[in-house]
Write a protein that holds these residues in place. Structure first.
Motif, PDB file in Angstrom:
ATOM      1  N   GLN A  77       0.932  -1.667   0.097  1.00  0.00           N
ATOM      2  CA  GLN A  77       0.294  -0.127  -0.123  1.00  0.00           C
ATOM      3  C   GLN A  77       0.492   1.144  -0.132  1.00  0.00           C
ATOM      4  OE1 GLN A  77      -1.950  -0.681   3.642  1.00  0.00           O
ATOM      5  NE2 GLN A  77      -4.019  -0.892   2.206  1.00  0.00           N
ATOM      6  N   PRO A  80       1.764   6.613   3.711  1.00  0.00           N
ATOM      7  CA  PRO A  80       1.320   8.081   4.546  1.00  0.00           C
ATOM      8  C   PRO A  80       2.597   8.544   4.508  1.00  0.00           C
ATOM      9  CG  PRO A  80       0.943   6.405   6.461  1.00  0.00           C
ATOM     10  CD  PRO A  80       1.405   5.685   5.451  1.00  0.00           C
ATOM     11  N   LYS A 196      -7.928   7.737   8.315  1.00  0.00           N
ATOM     12  CA  LYS A 196      -8.653   7.060   7.254  1.00  0.00           C
ATOM     13  C   LYS A 196      -7.559   8.977   6.368  1.00  0.00           C
ATOM     14  CE  LYS A 196     -12.284   4.383   7.774  1.00  0.00           C
ATOM     15  NZ  LYS A 196     -13.526   4.191   7.283  1.00  0.00           N
ATOM     16  N   GLN A 200      -4.428   7.928   3.164  1.00  0.00           N
ATOM     17  CA  GLN A 200      -5.294   8.382   2.060  1.00  0.00           C
ATOM     18  C   GLN A 200      -4.654   9.679   1.393  1.00  0.00           C
ATOM     19  OE1 GLN A 200      -8.845   7.245   1.863  1.00  0.00           O
ATOM     20  NE2 GLN A 200      -8.959   5.765   2.413  1.00  0.00           N
ATOM     21  N   TYR A 202      -2.535  12.526  -0.736  1.00  0.00           N
ATOM     22  CA  TYR A 202      -1.742  12.454  -1.626  1.00  0.00           C
ATOM     23  C   TYR A 202      -1.864  13.968  -2.422  1.00  0.00           C
ATOM     24  CZ  TYR A 202      -1.570   7.629  -1.610  1.00  0.00           C
ATOM     25  OH  TYR A 202      -1.197   6.246  -1.305  1.00  0.00           O
ATOM     26  N   GLU A 207      -8.209  17.375  -0.186  1.00  0.00           N
ATOM     27  CA  GLU A 207      -8.290  16.781   1.085  1.00  0.00           C
ATOM     28  C   GLU A 207      -7.401  17.477   2.029  1.00  0.00           C
ATOM     29  OE1 GLU A 207      -6.001  13.441  -0.998  1.00  0.00           O
ATOM     30  OE2 GLU A 207      -7.980  12.590  -1.990  1.00  0.00           O
TER      31      GLU A 207
END
Length: 422
Positions: A77, A80, A196, A200, A202, A207
């Motif tokens: 994955q 972060p 979360k 996630q 980026y 965001e």
């Protein structure tokens, strides 16, 4: 972002017992052991109130929590970009539901009506102070238009708004079980969604905005939740301060990503407020001048006489905190707007040094006195509902636990809070 009086029977002390995973809704809210007798448990029967059991999925919740642990992230994955251990902030004084105690929120008419109530209260009441007080119209546009639109696409901000709105509604209905549960449940969900979002993240503009605004609103909600907390016996609001430390770590990292995008609302937000523009010089020595007496005298070599301050980390933590308090006091003298003053109040938990919070938790007299100075100046923001009477009550509580030999330093906070005559 003026409260009712303290409700002493709403927050009973935690009892030493294992948590009830299948207890009724009222026992969960009161944080007492439920005997889980159905259709009505012993506590509800004794108080002659309705007893409601909600569906729990403890194992599923625990599994979800484990999947968000930094140790559970697969090597395949994406890693972060933010320190996710900093997001795992401790419970605040409105006690979010813990991982083995979280209430399931199935889709239902009752949930839809509750969320509609919370959303309506936010857009019509919670944001209202910014209509007249915001110094520039761009801030009004962000708080009342852009921020709700961001929340519709990012659950971390949406759930924070729900919890914040419940905190406001509890001012008028402090015994409303549905609101008490909503405040705690949605804060728990907001913390999980914030974690979360960090994993996630980026560095996309929206965001980053959601992470930053969620961090800011969480600190406001934590401060607002202090209003009805039990202060007998008095303990400093450590949870609120530690939440700010974790929120600041996320906020500052997300802000770095947001600055890459001209469309970022958080960048526009901070560039239009004097507080954020002044941050680079906020901790300069000149700001702590009015409060140097708390640090005590220096010898001929310029070294503090009190041996506690010989530790560089301790000294720096005290000096930085006093500088921040000094900027707040200057803002009061300069007649800064209520909106800007409340921004400084909320940001205290974001920018106070972690070492200072540690020393407050250790009940070091100098740290307690400084905290009293902060709250005494914060009384100037009491017209905002989430500030309310909290600062004055915190000063009263700190007065009770500050040692006698330090009481002379409490004179100024007591006068500033209106608790003693000039």
């Amino acid at each position: 972002m003026t409260g009712a009086g303290v409700v002493h029977n709403r927050r009973p002390p935690r009892l030493n017992h294992k948590k009830s995973r299948a207890g009724c809704q009222r026992c969960k809210a009161r944080r007492v052991k439920c005997d889980e007798v159905k259709p009505a448990c012993g506590g509800c029967s004794r108080h002659q109130v309705p007893c409601v059991y909600l569906k729990h999925e403890v194992s599923k919740t625990a599994s979800a929590e484990d999947s968000l642990s930094p140790h559970a992230i697969s090597q395949d994955q994406p890693q972060p970009k933010l320190p996710i251990n900093q997001v795992l902030t401790p419970p605040t004084n409105n006690d979010p539901i813990t991982s083995d105690d979280i209430l399931d929120l199935p889709e239902s008419r009752q949930r839809r009506l509750l969320e509609l109530r919370l959303w309506h209260n936010y857009v019509t009441v919670c944001a209202t102070p910014f209509h007249a007080a915001a110094p520039k119209t761009v801030l009004i546009e962000i708080w009342n238009n852009h921020l709700p639109h961001i929340a519709m696409r990012h659950d971390n901000l949406l759930y924070t708004i729900y919890s914040f709105s419940a905190t406001r509604l509890l001012r008028d209905s402090p015994d409303d079980i549905e609101l008490i549960n909503a405040q705690r449940v949605y804060l728990s969900l907001a913390l999980r969604e914030q974690r979360k979002a960090v994993i996630q993240f980026y560095t996309q503009a929206e965001e980053a905005d959601s992470l930053c605004f969620t961090s800011i609103m969480m600190t406001m909600n934590a401060f607002g939740s202090l209003q009805e907390r039990n202060r007998n016996p008095y303990k400093p609001p450590i949870d609120m301060l530690r939440l700010g430390i974790g929120a600041c770590a996320v906020y500052e990292e997300a802000l770095k990503g947001a600055r890459k995008f001209p469309s970022s609302k958080i960048v526009t937000f901070i560039e239009n407020q004097p507080f954020f523009v002044s941050i680079p010089r906020m901790f300069d020595e000149e700001h702590r001048g009015p409060f140097l007496g708390i640090l005590g005298p220096k010898n001929a070599q310029g070294v503090y006489e009190d041996s506690e301050l010989w530790n560089p980390e301790v000294r720096e933590a005290y000096e930085c905190t006093l500088s921040y308090i000094g900027t707040m006091y200057t803002a009061v003298l300069d007649g800064e707007t209520l909106h800007q003053m409340c921004t400084r109040i909320a940001a205290f938990a974001l920018y106070v040094p972690k070492k200072f919070v540690d020393m407050v938790e250790e009940l070091r007299p100098r740290a307690l006195v400084m905290l009293a100075h902060f709250f005494s100046i914060a009384t100037k923001g009491s017209a905002h509902w989430w500030v309310g009477q909290t600062p004055m009550r915190e000063v009263q509580g700190l007065r009770r636990i500050v040692p006698q030999e330090w009481q002379r330093h409490m004179r100024w906070p007591l006068v500033m809070s209106g608790l003693e005559p000039v």
